[in-house]
Design an enzyme around this catalytic site. Structure first.
Site, PDB file in Angstrom:
ATOM      1  N   HIS A 186       8.245 -16.487  41.470  1.00  0.00           N
ATOM      2  CA  HIS A 186       9.575 -16.791  42.232  1.00  0.00           C
ATOM      3  C   HIS A 186      10.704 -16.604  41.385  1.00  0.00           C
ATOM      4  O   HIS A 186      11.903 -16.399  41.868  1.00  0.00           O
ATOM      5  CB  HIS A 186       9.408 -18.336  42.896  1.00  0.00           C
ATOM      6  CG  HIS A 186      10.329 -18.484  43.867  1.00  0.00           C
ATOM      7  ND1 HIS A 186      10.343 -17.840  45.093  1.00  0.00           N
ATOM      8  CD2 HIS A 186      11.622 -19.389  43.893  1.00  0.00           C
ATOM      9  CE1 HIS A 186      11.579 -18.378  45.598  1.00  0.00           C
ATOM     10  NE2 HIS A 186      12.420 -19.252  45.069  1.00  0.00           N
ATOM     11  N   GLN A 229      12.054 -29.015  50.360  1.00  0.00           N
ATOM     12  CA  GLN A 229      13.201 -29.862  50.311  1.00  0.00           C
ATOM     13  C   GLN A 229      13.860 -30.124  51.736  1.00  0.00           C
ATOM     14  O   GLN A 229      13.501 -29.772  52.504  1.00  0.00           O
ATOM     15  CB  GLN A 229      14.280 -28.792  49.787  1.00  0.00           C
ATOM     16  CG  GLN A 229      13.941 -28.021  48.393  1.00  0.00           C
ATOM     17  CD  GLN A 229      13.248 -26.820  48.775  1.00  0.00           C
ATOM     18  OE1 GLN A 229      12.527 -26.467  49.863  1.00  0.00           O
ATOM     19  NE2 GLN A 229      13.201 -25.623  47.645  1.00  0.00           N
ATOM     20  N   HIS A 245      12.445 -17.992  52.194  1.00  0.00           N
ATOM     21  CA  HIS A 245      12.148 -19.099  52.131  1.00  0.00           C
ATOM     22  C   HIS A 245      10.695 -19.330  52.821  1.00  0.00           C
ATOM     23  O   HIS A 245      10.420 -20.133  54.046  1.00  0.00           O
ATOM     24  CB  HIS A 245      12.991 -20.158  52.668  1.00  0.00           C
ATOM     25  CG  HIS A 245      13.270 -21.402  51.813  1.00  0.00           C
ATOM     26  ND1 HIS A 245      13.560 -22.696  52.226  1.00  0.00           N
ATOM     27  CD2 HIS A 245      13.461 -21.375  50.398  1.00  0.00           C
ATOM     28  CE1 HIS A 245      13.709 -23.388  50.990  1.00  0.00           C
ATOM     29  NE2 HIS A 245      13.674 -22.605  50.089  1.00  0.00           N
TER      30      HIS A 245
END
EC number: 6.3.5.3
Length: 803
Positions: free
Chosen positions: A65, A256, A111
């Protein structure tokens, strides 16, 4: 650099006195997603064993990533230069010159894994992250787009994922005040366990002072700005670099939590701070949090950074150094600023309701040095974390994979013969009329209206949206100057943007499918009258550790390169998301379709001359630009039912080789289309995509409320090929009788100047009868009421969700 190590020697290595550490190396490597060979390389570089904090830092920074260890050798071949390119790959976002002192900043990010675990927060923080990439460069965010993929809506789990993702995007974008102006959504069983959430952001800047991320100025203060640091998002970068399984789906702490209202304050505060001239460098804290921002700023600036974690605003008590370093709490930034400006900047950020602290300084020594509770808890070369990172060696197979060799054997001759009024459906061996074929295609969620999604987005905020989602082939926003001192253009200019990818085509031919994604994006921009200028890409693929997975990625990059070179649309950056596989309960692995999403931007010199897809008035003539409908038995390989929506949704066959992509043809069609739009010769334009000619005509009818009379030419080709084949760089346009004469005249003039690879074909006319009528040789092929088309098309997704 490639690292390797023999497993049999590893235990002996880690137990040697030189590299002995106080933790269980094997379990730590598993937690961080690192290989034994990575650990050996880390020890070699440090000339010692890393402590636990340092290993965590390497774990996130050496993840796919963050460092693209599997894809970097392929990405370097992408074309990245052009006359408009001001900033290319390597910074937070790409920047292109659009004239009159204005620059467009844009990028796309994924995402995916977080959205599979927690769809609302995963998608919401995806929006927040791309916005920070944009305004960190010094640009005001002006628009958002998204490309989404889900499994079939027959499964309640996929419905829940769709609802959560759309709600998350809507919540964050609406609250922060940036319009979501367009996108694309697809559905396929390969995404059932692994949805894709790609978000593209656009920003406008009117200054030459682009804010870059490379730190400079020895002993200059390092400023932390924004939200507090908590334990949310721990190890998110490593989580995004591995396949999804039942264990990781339950890994909610890795997602998150975003606060869009705080982000709004952060945007305004940062843009105000940049104007002071005090900010030397800026970096948002996204994947890998403080670790990534410190190491990237230091490495790019060829300096070091000292970070004191005792000064970092903490959300929770008792946080360890490891937690501070790997937290991915949202809405946080790191600045390097001029000495003496700290108090003025502190007052500015506090005024916007943000936390702000001086947390470190720039070092001459090129290291990232971390202090916690008065002690040095990490001391690592910045380049080892952010620049000189491992590259995986993959053997590229030199022949087409077996699964494709089988698919490519399929030919149209294997379909039942067509009748004037329909065809036998292979799926259930029942007759289906052409009317019902068209209605069935329009009811498929991948083709149907995405109105259920768009209506949840505030696409008019900022009052610059020229085209509402779904009205045209590309989104269009007005370029409204933010500074009075700039020279104003004589006409109202605009930016067109689009995200595109036919993942079925890429699955069935990664090279052609990826070329097509770029070509279709450029065609869509040209259909509104925009000149394509650059792209950002989001490469969503399965595991590169499997030979087929890496081959798909390699062929896709080659296809993007070829198309971008041919169409003069360089790559300004983007994102790679690998390991999009789902481990099923029986331990089999389900890979997604390879999905290289292309985000493309284009410039419109006069927004008063754009085209939408709706017919404008009755009796207008309907023309097709591109390859003509065939009138003989010789098939053009650039148009095909292979890999088509018709083949998959009507016959249940996902097979065949996609059509050939003729980039020279595409380039000619795009240029011709832009010019006739600019001259006002055509009233509408809509490209032929999923579902071919019949679906494209139906969409023009649905959006306008007018009907159409279409007369197919006599042909030896199959009826389903004429109606539903895809490919051919084809675009529908409508124009009045007088305009039609101008269209023919202009086509003739350019034909005299050179060889035309395309034709213009008269297909019929717009009618006021509220019907779509298609005939051939006096036989009625399709006769459908526009209201029936509209009801089917508009309500398809809503009906699936509420069934």
């Amino acid at each position: 650099m490639t690292v390797s190590f023999e497993n049999k020697d590893f235990n002996q290595f880690i137990n040697s006195s030189k590299f002995l550490v106080e933790y269980d190396v094997m379990s730590a490597l598993k937690q961080e997603g690192l290989k034994q060979s990575d650990y050996v390389e880390i020890c070699r570089r440090l000339n010692r064993g890393p402590n636990r904090n340092e290993l965590g830092m390497f774990g996130v920074m050496w993840s796919e990533h963050c460092c693209y260890r599997n894809s970097r050798p392929l990405l370097k071949n992408l074309p990245t230069t052009g006359s408009r390119i001001l900033v290319g790959p390597g910074e937070n976002a790409g920047v292109v010159d659009i004239g009159f002192g204005q620059r467009l900043v844009f990028k796309i990010e994924s995402h995916n894994h977080p959205s599979a675990v927690e769809p609302f927060q995963g998608a919401a923080t995806g929006v927040g992250g791309i916005l920070r990439d944009i305004f960190t460069m010094g640009a005001r965010p002006i628009a958002l787009l998204n490309a989404l993929r889900f499994g079939p809506l027959d499964d309640e789990k996929n419905i829940s994922l769709l609802e959560g993702v759309v709600a998350g995007i809507s919540h964050y974008g609406n609250c922060v005040g940036v319009p979501t102006i367009g996108g694309e959504v697809g559905f396929d069983s390969s995404y059932s366990g692994n949805p894709l959430v790609n978000v593209m952001g656009l920003g406008l800047m009117e200054t030459e002072e682009i804010v870059c991320s490379g730190a400079s100025g020895i002993d200059f203060p390092v400023l932390y700005v924004g939200n507090t640091t908590g334990r949310d998002g721990m190890g998110g970068a490593s989580f995004a670099s591995s396949e999804l399984s039942k264990t990781s789906i339950d890994d909610r702490p890795a997602v998150q939590v975003g606060d869009p209202f705080l982000e709004k304050g952060l945007i305004e505060a940062c843009l105000e701070a940049f104007k002071t001239g005090y900010v030397i460098a800026a970096q948002d804290m996204g994947a890998a949090g403080l670790t990534c921002s410190c190491s990237e700023m230091a490495s790019k600036g060829e300096v070091g950074i000292e970070l004191n974690l005792d000064l970092v605003p903490a959300r929770e008590k008792g946080m360890t150094a490891y937690e501070f370093l790997l937290s991915e709490s949202q809405e946080r930034m790191l600045f390097v600023v001029k000495p003496g400006s700290e108090e003025e900047l502190r007052e500015l950020f506090i005024r916007w309701g943000l936390y702000v602290e001086v947390v470190g300084k720039v070092l001459k020594e090129k290291v990232v040095r971390v202090i916690h509770k008065g002690e040095v808890v990490a001391n690592l070369p910045a380049s080892a974390l952010a620049d000189d990172t491992p590259i995986e060696e993959h053997l590229l197979i030199n022949s087409t994979p077996e699964y494709l060799q089988e698919h490519w054997k399929w030919t149209e001759d294997l379909l039942p013969k067509t009748l004037d009024n329909g065809i036998i459906n292979i799926k259930n061996n029942l007759f289906i009329s052409w009317n019902n074929v068209l209605l069935d295609l329009l009811s498929m969620p991948s083709i149907a209206s995405k109105n259920w999604i768009y209506k949840q987005y505030d696409y008019q905020v900022q009052s610059n949206t020229v085209v509402s989602p779904g009205e045209a082939d590309a989104a269009v926003i007005r370029i409204r100057s933010q500074n009075d001192f700039l020279t104003k253009p004589k006409k109202d200019r605009g930016i067109a943007s689009v995200v595109d990818c036919n993942d079925r085509w890429v699955y069935l031919d990664p090279l052609r499918g990826s070329m097509s994604a770029v070509a279709e994006a450029a065609r869509n921009l040209s259909s509104v009258g925009a000149e394509p200028i650059a792209i950002t890409n989001n490469l969503n693929f399965s595991s590169p550790d499997k030979p087929v997975g890496f081959w798909q990625l390699s062929m896709s990059c080659e296809g993007i390169t070829k198309a971008c070179l041919a169409l003069s649309t360089p790559v300004t950056g983007g994102n790679v998301s690998l390991y999009n596989d789902t481990k099923l309960q029986n331990n089999t692995v389900l890979p997604i379709h390879p999905t290289p999403v292309i985000g493309m931007v284009g410039l419109i010199e006069d927004i008063n001359k754009i085209c939408k897809k709706s017919w404008v008035k009755a009796e207008d003539q309907i023309w097709m630009i591109g390859l003509p409908l065939e009138n003989n038995i010789n098939q053009d390989e650039r148009i095909s039912l292979s890999a088509s929506s018709f083949l998959e949704y009507i016959h249940g066959l996902k097979t065949g080789r996609p059509p050939e992509i003729d980039l020279n043809l595409e380039k000619q069609v795009h240029a011709f289309l832009r010019e006739v739009i600019k001259q006002g010769i055509v009233n509408s334009a809509h490209d032929l995509g999923d579902g071919g000619l019949a679906v494209a005509i139906a969409e023009c009818c649905i959006s306008s409320g007018y009907g159409a009379n279409i007369i197919l030419p006599p042909s030896q080709s199959r009826l389903d090929r004429l109606l539903f084949a895809e490919g051919g760089a084809r675009v529908l346009v409508s124009c009045s009788t007088d305009q039609s004469e101008e269209l023919k005249k202009y086509y003739k003039n350019i034909s005299l100047q050179g060889s035309n690879l395309f034709s213009i074909s008269h297909l019929g006319n717009v009618n006021n009868q509220k019907k779509l009528l298609v005939s051939q040789s006096n036989n009625t092929i399709i006769d459908v009421n526009i209201l029936d088309l509209k009801d089917t098309y508009k309500d398809a997704i809503h009906k699936k969700i509420t069934k």
